[in-house]
Write a protein that holds these residues in place. Sequence first.
Motif, PDB file in Angstrom:
ATOM      1  N   UNK A   1       2.429  53.150  44.779  1.00 41.82           N
ATOM      2  CA  UNK A   1       3.577  54.030  44.499  1.00 41.82           C
ATOM      3  C   UNK A   1       4.028  54.013  43.044  1.00 41.82           C
ATOM      4  N   UNK A   2       3.444  53.126  42.222  1.00 37.02           N
ATOM      5  CA  UNK A   2       3.782  53.098  40.800  1.00 37.02           C
ATOM      6  C   UNK A   2       4.814  52.036  40.470  1.00 37.02           C
ATOM      7  N   UNK A   3       4.681  51.502  39.248  1.00 38.26           N
ATOM      8  CA  UNK A   3       5.681  50.555  38.753  1.00 38.26           C
ATOM      9  C   UNK A   3       6.905  51.354  38.289  1.00 38.26           C
ATOM     10  N   UNK A   4       8.061  50.727  38.358  1.00 36.96           N
ATOM     11  CA  UNK A   4       9.296  51.410  37.932  1.00 36.96           C
ATOM     12  C   UNK A   4       9.229  51.706  36.434  1.00 36.96           C
ATOM     13  N   UNK A   5       9.938  52.724  36.010  1.00 36.87           N
ATOM     14  CA  UNK A   5       9.983  53.138  34.611  1.00 36.87           C
ATOM     15  C   UNK A   5      10.287  51.935  33.693  1.00 36.87           C
ATOM     16  N   UNK A   6       9.449  51.711  32.705  1.00 37.53           N
ATOM     17  CA  UNK A   6       9.689  50.633  31.737  1.00 37.53           C
ATOM     18  C   UNK A   6       9.319  49.247  32.251  1.00 37.53           C
ATOM     19  N   UNK A   7       8.815  49.178  33.468  1.00 39.19           N
ATOM     20  CA  UNK A   7       8.521  47.870  34.060  1.00 39.19           C
ATOM     21  C   UNK A   7       7.005  47.635  34.084  1.00 39.19           C
ATOM     22  N   UNK A   8       6.601  46.366  34.044  1.00 40.25           N
ATOM     23  CA  UNK A   8       5.204  45.988  34.203  1.00 40.25           C
ATOM     24  C   UNK A   8       5.080  45.162  35.480  1.00 40.25           C
ATOM     25  N   UNK A   9       3.830  45.042  35.941  1.00 45.55           N
ATOM     26  CA  UNK A   9       3.556  44.121  37.045  1.00 45.55           C
ATOM     27  C   UNK A   9       2.413  43.218  36.615  1.00 45.55           C
TER      28      UNK A   9
ATOM     29  N   UNK B   1       0.453  53.923  38.019  1.00 45.73           N
ATOM     30  CA  UNK B   1       0.877  55.325  38.098  1.00 45.73           C
ATOM     31  C   UNK B   1      -0.180  56.110  38.863  1.00 45.73           C
ATOM     32  N   UNK B   2       0.245  57.035  39.678  1.00 49.41           N
ATOM     33  CA  UNK B   2      -0.678  57.899  40.439  1.00 49.41           C
ATOM     34  C   UNK B   2      -1.730  57.091  41.202  1.00 49.41           C
ATOM     35  N   UNK B   3      -1.343  55.949  41.729  1.00 50.40           N
ATOM     36  CA  UNK B   3      -2.257  55.155  42.545  1.00 50.40           C
ATOM     37  C   UNK B   3      -3.253  54.317  41.763  1.00 50.40           C
ATOM     38  N   UNK B   4      -3.086  54.288  40.424  1.00 54.48           N
ATOM     39  CA  UNK B   4      -4.021  53.498  39.598  1.00 54.48           C
ATOM     40  C   UNK B   4      -3.233  52.536  38.726  1.00 54.48           C
ATOM     41  N   UNK B   5      -3.911  51.443  38.326  1.00 54.24           N
ATOM     42  CA  UNK B   5      -3.252  50.541  37.373  1.00 54.24           C
ATOM     43  C   UNK B   5      -3.986  50.599  36.045  1.00 54.24           C
ATOM     44  N   UNK B   6      -3.253  50.306  34.992  1.00 52.89           N
ATOM     45  CA  UNK B   6      -3.870  50.180  33.665  1.00 52.89           C
ATOM     46  C   UNK B   6      -3.336  48.941  32.997  1.00 52.89           C
TER      47      UNK B   6
END
Length: 328
Positions: free
Chosen positions: A255-263, A288-293
């Motif tokens: 579902x994506x990380x929150x705005x400005x947040x990292x995991x 974002x959009x089901x992918x991580x970077x």
Amino acid sequence: MARSVNVTVTGAAGQIGYALLFRIASGQLLGQDTKVRLRLLEIPQAVKAAEGTAMELEDCAFPLLEGIDITDDAKTAFDGVNVALLVGARPRTKGMERGDLLEANGGIFKPQGEAINAGAADDVRVLVVGNPANTNALIAQQHAPDVPAERFTAMTRLDENRAYSQLANKLRVPVTEIKRLVIWGNHSATQYPDLSHAVVGDRPALELVDDQEWVENTFIPTVAKRGAAIIEARGASSAASAANAAINHIHDWVNGTAEGQWASMAVPSDGSYGVPEGLISSFPVVCKDGKYEIVQGLTVNEFSRAKIAATVAELEEERDAVRKLGLI
Ligand SMILES: NC(=O)c1ccc[n+]([C@@H]2O[C@H](COP(=O)([O-])OP(=O)(O)OC[C@H]3O[C@@H](n4cnc5c(N)ncnc54)[C@H](O)[C@@H]3O)[C@@H](O)[C@H]2O)c1
Ligand SMILES: O=C(O)C[C@H](O)C(=O)O
């Protein structure tokens, strides 16, 4: 109409499984617009206990839970799987050396990787929780050549959550004020919980802490050895907090990380920050959009560089050990 997702949980009758399954079935893993079909994989001796948990799941009448299958066959468990939570692992028992543990777990994660390769859905996402999580993820991934390598991840979110709470307690601020705290490396005592990019509100965390001695001699070891401290206190390893972190990891990924947040996620390295390509090592990521970077361009100071190098060296040792055992 709500979409429907197959979620496989291995080690379903264990303690993390018991803390995890009800949260998945209630919609906390994927959201309230997603129906869930659960597949529980257990060893034959524990299938009956998994059936008991399934009875309890049924008794919750969760609106999003479409069905539960229980099996001791990995191929059946992973057929059509969209989200795979690999929790079941062989715990270290008395007299067992690290090599024995890696070998015993190779016997679990190799066939599970093969089964994922054979039957998983195209969008499969895999999270390995069972220890040694990074290297177990590497073993499974190496036996699933048809699945994109980046779909195999291991869990360091529990370490991240622990670090958030330690910092919040120190500064007497709510955890919600903190952002961008990172775990690097292995889910083990060599991990590096890194405050150097963390902010509290709009101020650097290190400026507010203003105590390098606390960072080095209290914060880092407390987070890194928290798993052992829980075992010492409870007489069993962390379970509800581990399940919570697994929920956080997959929820952010999908579902994506929150705005400005990292995991923090342990993911196959692309060579970023000098981590050898292919090692499954924890990095800061944005989803974002089901992918991580992997977050790029961070300044890594000398202290952090040494800490990252130490935990990465341990991951390389583990990789070399499983290579020697013929597991990858
Ligand atoms: N990454 C992390 O942050 C983290 C945190 C806590 C615990 N862990 C690890 O998670 C794992 C599970 O912990 P737990 O407390 O639930 O353990 P547990 O012993 O309570 O449960 C493990 C379950 O896995 C099952 N199992 C064993 N081999 C299996 C196989 N081949 N297929 C399917 N199931 C199998 C067992 O029958 C058991 O029911 C352990 O390895 C633990 O060290 C990781
Ligand atoms: O099971 C363990 O060794 C500890 C566990 O990984 C934890 O971090 O709580």
